[in-house]
Scaffold this motif. Structure first.
Motif, PDB file in Angstrom:
ATOM      1  N   CYS A  59       0.814  -1.223   0.000  1.00  0.00           N
ATOM      2  CA  CYS A  59       0.000   0.000   0.000  1.00  0.00           C
ATOM      3  C   CYS A  59       0.843   1.266   0.000  1.00  0.00           C
ATOM      4  O   CYS A  59       0.319   2.369   0.138  1.00  0.00           O
ATOM      5  N   SER A  60       2.144   1.099  -0.113  1.00  0.00           N
ATOM      6  CA  SER A  60       3.043   2.239  -0.250  1.00  0.00           C
ATOM      7  C   SER A  60       4.143   1.816  -1.206  1.00  0.00           C
ATOM      8  O   SER A  60       4.144   0.692  -1.721  1.00  0.00           O
ATOM      9  N   PHE A  61       5.079   2.706  -1.463  1.00  0.00           N
ATOM     10  CA  PHE A  61       6.235   2.345  -2.274  1.00  0.00           C
ATOM     11  C   PHE A  61       7.372   1.820  -1.403  1.00  0.00           C
ATOM     12  O   PHE A  61       8.547   1.986  -1.726  1.00  0.00           O
ATOM     13  N   LEU A  85       8.131  10.495  -9.503  1.00  0.00           N
ATOM     14  CA  LEU A  85       9.079   9.746  -8.675  1.00  0.00           C
ATOM     15  C   LEU A  85       9.298  10.434  -7.330  1.00  0.00           C
ATOM     16  O   LEU A  85       9.363   9.770  -6.288  1.00  0.00           O
ATOM     17  N   LEU A  86       9.388  11.758  -7.320  1.00  0.00           N
ATOM     18  CA  LEU A  86       9.529  12.486  -6.060  1.00  0.00           C
ATOM     19  C   LEU A  86       8.377  12.190  -5.114  1.00  0.00           C
ATOM     20  O   LEU A  86       8.571  11.974  -3.910  1.00  0.00           O
ATOM     21  N   ARG A  87       7.171  12.195  -5.636  1.00  0.00           N
ATOM     22  CA  ARG A  87       6.001  11.928  -4.793  1.00  0.00           C
ATOM     23  C   ARG A  87       5.978  10.485  -4.312  1.00  0.00           C
ATOM     24  O   ARG A  87       5.614  10.206  -3.165  1.00  0.00           O
ATOM     25  N   ALA A  88       6.338   9.550  -5.193  1.00  0.00           N
ATOM     26  CA  ALA A  88       6.378   8.145  -4.782  1.00  0.00           C
ATOM     27  C   ALA A  88       7.392   7.933  -3.669  1.00  0.00           C
ATOM     28  O   ALA A  88       7.177   7.137  -2.756  1.00  0.00           O
ATOM     29  N   VAL A  89       8.490   8.654  -3.714  1.00  0.00           N
ATOM     30  CA  VAL A  89       9.536   8.508  -2.711  1.00  0.00           C
ATOM     31  C   VAL A  89       9.202   9.274  -1.442  1.00  0.00           C
ATOM     32  O   VAL A  89       9.384   8.774  -0.324  1.00  0.00           O
ATOM     33  N   TRP A 109       1.438  10.544   1.839  1.00  0.00           N
ATOM     34  CA  TRP A 109       0.190   9.902   1.424  1.00  0.00           C
ATOM     35  C   TRP A 109       0.522   8.843   0.378  1.00  0.00           C
ATOM     36  O   TRP A 109       0.208   8.956  -0.797  1.00  0.00           O
ATOM     37  N   GLN A 110       1.154   7.784   0.859  1.00  0.00           N
ATOM     38  CA  GLN A 110       1.687   6.769  -0.024  1.00  0.00           C
ATOM     39  C   GLN A 110       0.605   6.009  -0.795  1.00  0.00           C
ATOM     40  O   GLN A 110       0.786   5.690  -1.970  1.00  0.00           O
ATOM     41  N   LEU A 111      -0.498   5.708  -0.159  1.00  0.00           N
ATOM     42  CA  LEU A 111      -1.537   4.950  -0.847  1.00  0.00           C
ATOM     43  C   LEU A 111      -2.103   5.751  -2.017  1.00  0.00           C
ATOM     44  O   LEU A 111      -2.409   5.198  -3.076  1.00  0.00           O
ATOM     45  N   ARG A 112      -2.243   7.056  -1.845  1.00  0.00           N
ATOM     46  CA  ARG A 112      -2.693   7.883  -2.969  1.00  0.00           C
ATOM     47  C   ARG A 112      -1.710   7.777  -4.131  1.00  0.00           C
ATOM     48  O   ARG A 112      -2.123   7.657  -5.292  1.00  0.00           O
ATOM     49  N   MET A 124      12.626   1.198  -8.015  1.00  0.00           N
ATOM     50  CA  MET A 124      13.455   2.385  -7.805  1.00  0.00           C
ATOM     51  C   MET A 124      12.949   3.203  -6.625  1.00  0.00           C
ATOM     52  O   MET A 124      13.729   3.611  -5.755  1.00  0.00           O
ATOM     53  N   ALA A 125      11.648   3.463  -6.583  1.00  0.00           N
ATOM     54  CA  ALA A 125      11.096   4.268  -5.486  1.00  0.00           C
ATOM     55  C   ALA A 125      11.334   3.595  -4.147  1.00  0.00           C
ATOM     56  O   ALA A 125      11.689   4.257  -3.162  1.00  0.00           O
ATOM     57  N   SER A 126      11.166   2.285  -4.095  1.00  0.00           N
ATOM     58  CA  SER A 126      11.342   1.582  -2.823  1.00  0.00           C
ATOM     59  C   SER A 126      12.798   1.596  -2.384  1.00  0.00           C
ATOM     60  O   SER A 126      13.093   1.676  -1.191  1.00  0.00           O
ATOM     61  N   ALA A 127      13.733   1.524  -3.322  1.00  0.00           N
ATOM     62  CA  ALA A 127      15.148   1.591  -2.972  1.00  0.00           C
ATOM     63  C   ALA A 127      15.505   2.956  -2.396  1.00  0.00           C
ATOM     64  O   ALA A 127      16.235   3.063  -1.404  1.00  0.00           O
ATOM     65  N   LEU A 128      14.975   4.003  -2.998  1.00  0.00           N
ATOM     66  CA  LEU A 128      15.237   5.357  -2.501  1.00  0.00           C
ATOM     67  C   LEU A 128      14.596   5.571  -1.136  1.00  0.00           C
ATOM     68  O   LEU A 128      15.188   6.185  -0.249  1.00  0.00           O
ATOM     69  N   ARG A 129      13.393   5.060  -0.948  1.00  0.00           N
ATOM     70  CA  ARG A 129      12.718   5.198   0.343  1.00  0.00           C
ATOM     71  C   ARG A 129      13.438   4.389   1.428  1.00  0.00           C
ATOM     72  O   ARG A 129      13.685   4.883   2.535  1.00  0.00           O
TER      73      ARG A 129
END
Length: 485
Positions: free
Chosen positions: A54-56, A129-133, A137-140, A366-371
């Motif tokens: 439910c998130s990145f 990508l910025l917003r995903a990271v 509001w990850q689910l959005r 990619m987003a999950s690696a950055l997060r």
């Protein structure tokens, strides 16, 4: 899925490890000093599962924040989901600052034409990508990603190069957690969609003129009923008649990008779509009646439920979950919040059997690696180029069905994922930085860092491989255990 958690550590592990050793030293500090909680169990628990789907992906500190919501884990998860389904405009100041530098995002529709298409695409992609990271509001953001594929528009076609930025803002982001009928209504009259699927050329000025059926077909096949939704070619043609006359002013005209109905190009006769009679003389009302019919069709509820269950549960959606989610969609008249709550309460979503079974798509990887690493990044051209090489450049998927959501579509891109892992861990990406040693110290050691990245404690084979690695962070980010969610 043939990919296993030992697929890199055994067999292919030597190749990846040899590449990791070639990496350069990490950059200066990129993350804070505070320690953070990591999973202790060998199995993925419900908190880890929810954060993965439910998130990145879990960032340092996400677990503590979720668990602190309620004493009981299940209640804390429900509270987190409820809050995520009601997002506000409040965001982290650093994210607001980063987005503020992307000046094209807030431009009015007509003024987008003043920008170079390559600048618009770069800023729109960086913003995604910025917003995903960084968004709280990850689910959005996950649902924005979902609907961007469901209502896919390739920004390279015609004036979509200028108009997709407005579509992303006014259609996808505005309605991502709203009502399905409003979402497809906004999409149907989106200037970008009218360009992409040729709705702007759908006309019937005379009885002998044949309407352009392209958008009508995709409306039924992809956006609503689905390919097995029971519609016929006659339904496609009658739907196309309902949609005749809607046009977009192109970039050479005054009020460029404006959508309007030209009555002289609209077939105003009686139509019959999916067994429903649409009376003659409706003009603009024909579109609204058509959308009411398809949005509330039982096949649409099932089609949307299948796709949502594929995204959040499994590549092969469980039939019981699909039925439950489709029923919630119908009962709520397409309320997406109600529909998602139903999905997240299904036995299939909460079952341990389907945890860490979905291969991350490149954007998610990619987003999950950055997060997960707490990296500081501008999500600029080096990352966007890597995404392109990984096979999922944002807003550039070439066909209307959007990027696929099943593992076989992405297993050929693993080498570029490994290169991302090495470059990120080695501080080799311009505009992105992290300190691997400091991250390991915050986690409490390499094994605990592994637990953070994998969502569970590492098994003995993983521990042995990490013990002999000079670059454990790179190896973990490249590992099969991190590439699944």
């Amino acid at each position: 899925m043939s990919l296993t958690r030992r697929g890199v550590l055994a067999g292919g592990g030597a190749t990846v490890l040899s590449l990791v050793v070639l990496g350069r030293a990490p950059r200066a500090a990129a993350v804070g000093e505070a320690p953070f909680a990591v999973p202790e169990a060998r199995e993925v628990d419900l908190v880890e599962h929810v954060l993965a789907r439910c998130s990145f992906g879990a960032a340092p500190g996400d677990r503590e924040r979720l668990r602190a919501l309620r004493p009981r884990t299940e209640d804390a998860v429900d509270t987190w989901i409820d809050r995520q389904l009601e997002p506000s405009n409040e965001e982290d100041p650093a994210l607001r600052c980063s987005l503020g530098r992307l000046e094209s995002l807030a431009q009015p529709l007509g003024e987008l034409y003043e920008w170079k298409p390559e600048v618009l695409l770069r800023e729109l992609s960086s913003a995604a990508l910025l917003r995903a990271v960084g968004s709280r509001w990850q689910l959005r953001e996950v649902m924005v990603d979902f609907w961007s594929d469901h209502l896919n528009i390739d920004a390279s076609k015609g004036e979509c190069a200028w108009l997709k930025a407005a579509d992303d803002r006014e259609v996808i982001r505005r309605h991502a957690l709203g009502r399905f009928r409003e979402l497809i209504g906004a999409s149907a009259l989106s200037p970008a969609m009218l360009w992409y699927l040729d709705g702007r050329t759908n006309r019937r000025a005379t009885a002998s003129e044949r309407p352009n059926e392209n958008y009508a077909r995709e409306l039924l096949e992809l956006h609503t009923l689905g390919v097995e939704g029971g519609y016929t070619q006659a339904d496609v043609m009658e739907a196309a008649r309902c949609l005749t006359g809607w046009t977009v002013r192109d970039r050479h005209r005054f009020r460029k990008g404006r959508v309007e109905l030209d009555p002289s190009l609209h077939d105003d006769g009686e139509k019959r779509v999916l067994g429903h009679r649409i009376a003659a003389g409706g003009l603009a009302r024909d579109l609204e009646v058509l959308l009411d019919i398809v949005a509330r069709h039982p096949a649409t509820a099932r089609h949307v439920a299948v796709k949502l269950c594929r995204r959040f549960i499994a590549d092969t959606p469980p039939p019981d979950a699909v039925r439950s989610v489709a029923a919630a969609f119908r009962r709520s008249d397409g309320d997406l919040r109600v529909t998602l709550r139903s999905l997240f309460r299904t036995e299939a979503f909460r079952s341990p059997a389907d945890r860490r079974t979905k291969l991350k798509r490149p954007f998610q990887a990619m987003a999950s690696a950055l997060r997960a690493t707490g990296a500081r990044t501008d999500c600029g051209p080096p990352l966007l180029e890597l995404l392109r090489r990984m096979g999922q450049a944002p807003f550039q998927y070439p066909t209307p069905e959007g990027a696929p959501d099943v593992a076989p579509a992405w297993t050929g891109t693993l080498l570029w994922r490994w290169r991302l892992a090495m470059a990120l861990a080695g501080g080799e990406l311009a505009g992105t930085s992290l300190d691997a040693e400091r991250l390991i110290a915050r986690a409490g050691g390499v094994d605990r860092l592994a637990a953070h990245l994998l969502g569970r404690a590492p098994d003995p084979a993983e521990q042995a491989a990490l013990a002999g690695s000079p670059r454990p962070l790179a190896l973990l980010l490249a590992s099969p255990g991190f590439q699944v969610c």
